[in-house]
Design an enzyme around this catalytic site. Structure first.
Site, mmCIF file in Angstrom:
data_model
loop_
_atom_site.group_PDB
_atom_site.id
_atom_site.type_symbol
_atom_site.label_atom_id
_atom_site.label_comp_id
_atom_site.label_asym_id
_atom_site.label_seq_id
_atom_site.Cartn_x
_atom_site.Cartn_y
_atom_site.Cartn_z
ATOM 1 N N SER A 28 0.781 -1.239 0.000
ATOM 2 C CA SER A 28 0.000 0.000 0.000
ATOM 3 C C SER A 28 0.810 1.286 0.000
ATOM 4 O O SER A 28 0.250 2.375 -0.069
ATOM 5 C CB SER A 28 -0.956 0.003 1.200
ATOM 6 O OG SER A 28 -0.238 0.004 2.416
ATOM 7 N N LYS A 76 -5.639 4.336 8.870
ATOM 8 C CA LYS A 76 -4.557 5.175 8.360
ATOM 9 C C LYS A 76 -4.907 6.659 8.445
ATOM 10 O O LYS A 76 -4.018 7.501 8.598
ATOM 11 C CB LYS A 76 -4.224 4.765 6.921
ATOM 12 C CG LYS A 76 -3.637 3.356 6.850
ATOM 13 C CD LYS A 76 -3.281 2.938 5.439
ATOM 14 C CE LYS A 76 -2.667 1.533 5.442
ATOM 15 N NZ LYS A 76 -2.229 1.107 4.103
#
Length: 349
Positions: free
Chosen positions: A237, A282
């Site tokens: 990611s 996140k």
């Protein structure tokens, strides 16, 4: 020496039981994992490009999800906090051992690094080449005839002497063969070339196959030289944010203008940004680090997906909803491609 009274013995036993209960509450491992906000790390310390330092204010930040084995205390904490989640062991590791899981995550990260360099250098019109090594083995079906030979982490380089420049090429060739037909696989294992000949198995699609989960294994060479060390972070990611850091250094452009910019998302060789897991966590990590902008992948859901998941949320939608609740001053920016992120930075100073 005085004998302890019955009351004193009871007090000792109660104290021992309470101590054991407290220790178990905080330290007893459970067959679950806790996922929560990780860190938002400054990418300046990850990317090395001699002669091309990042001299501008602000920073790009790679965000991560923290993963730990559950204890009763952390399990309860996760239950009480909406941006923590409790996952089964199989959901996290895919049923693989911790060592195998870590190996796959390391490969995903290295693949993300390669694709980010390729994307950034192509956008900057700098010298960069991709050399296709073969197909990386992510998992092996226990029923596969090749299970005793192929291992997670191996790279298949030829099938019956044929080498292709994409996993699609290999898949197309193998699917043209007959179930039960013998195939010779050439592969790399711990740096050594090996071969194995076995019968092809029947896949759920009823076509012939090796019985592995696979992805492309690519090596990238760039000038000027660049290296990226992701430390203990794994997974794919970080691709988008690595690309932005590398692009800033190789071009010398000041795109951040002093801002703290976080984000997430995979990136492929064509600069397309892909969705990832844990984006809500996140967002929290980015907020804690003081980010004012967050790049979130946006992939338009297909009609088929919406048919089976009516409440489906894209990465962008989930990130925006999380930011609205926990980080209202953070701007969440949807990006479909690497170029979208660069364009936003160029037009929002």
């Amino acid at each position: 020496m005085r004998k302890l009274t019955r009351r004193e013995w009871r007090q000792i036993i109660v104290t021992m039981v309470l101590t054991a209960a407290v220790l178990a509450f905080f330290f007893l491992p459970l067959p679950k994992y806790i996922e929560g906000p990780g860190e938002a790390d400054n990418l300046k310390s990850f990317v090395s490009m001699p002669g091309h330092p990042d001299k501008y204010k602000g920073k790009y930040m790679i965000t991560s999800v923290a993963l730990s084995q559950a204890r009763p205390a952390t399990y309860l904490y996760a239950k009480l906090n909406s941006y923590y989640s409790i996952e089964s062991v199989d959901a996290v590791t895919g049923g693989e051992s911790n060592a195998t899981y870590d190996k796959v995550q390391d490969f995903y990260m290295q693949s993300a690094i390669n694709e980010s360099i390729y994307t950034a250098y192509r956008a900057a019109h700098k010298s960069v080449t991709r050399h296709y090594l073969g197909i990386y083995v992510l998992s092996v079906d226990a029923k596969s005839p090749f299970a005793g030979s192929l291992k997670v982490g191996d790279t298949v380089t030829k099938v019956n002497g044929h080498h292709y420049n994409s996993m699609v090429g290999y898949q197309h060739y193998i699917q043209q063969q007959k179930v039960g037909q013998k195939a010779t696989i050439t592969y790399q294992h711990n740096g050594k070339t090996k071969q194995v000949t076995k019968k092809l198995m029947r896949l759920p699609t009823k076509k012939a196959g090796i019985g592995i989960t696979l992805t492309d294994n690519v090596k990238v060479t760039a000038k000027p030289k660049v290296s990226i060390n992701a430390g203990q972070i794994g997974g794919p990611s970080g691709g988008l944010m690595f690309s932005l850091q590398v692009y800033t250094q190789v071009t010398g452009k000041n795109l951040r203008h002093g801002q703290k910019i976080a984000g997430t998302g995979t990136v492929d060789g064509n600069g397309n940004v892909g969705e990832i897991g844990g984006i809500d966590k996140k967002i929290i990590a980015a907020k804690r680090a003081g980010a004012t902008v967050f790049f979130a992948p946006y992939v338009k859901p297909t009609k088929l997906l919406l048919k089976y998941e009516e409440q489906h949320k894209t990465n962008y939608q989930l990130a925006k909803a999380t930011a609205k609740k926990y980080a209202p001053n953070m701007k969440v920016v949807p990006v479909k491609t690497f170029s979208d992120a660069v364009h936003y930075l160029e037009t929002h100073k």
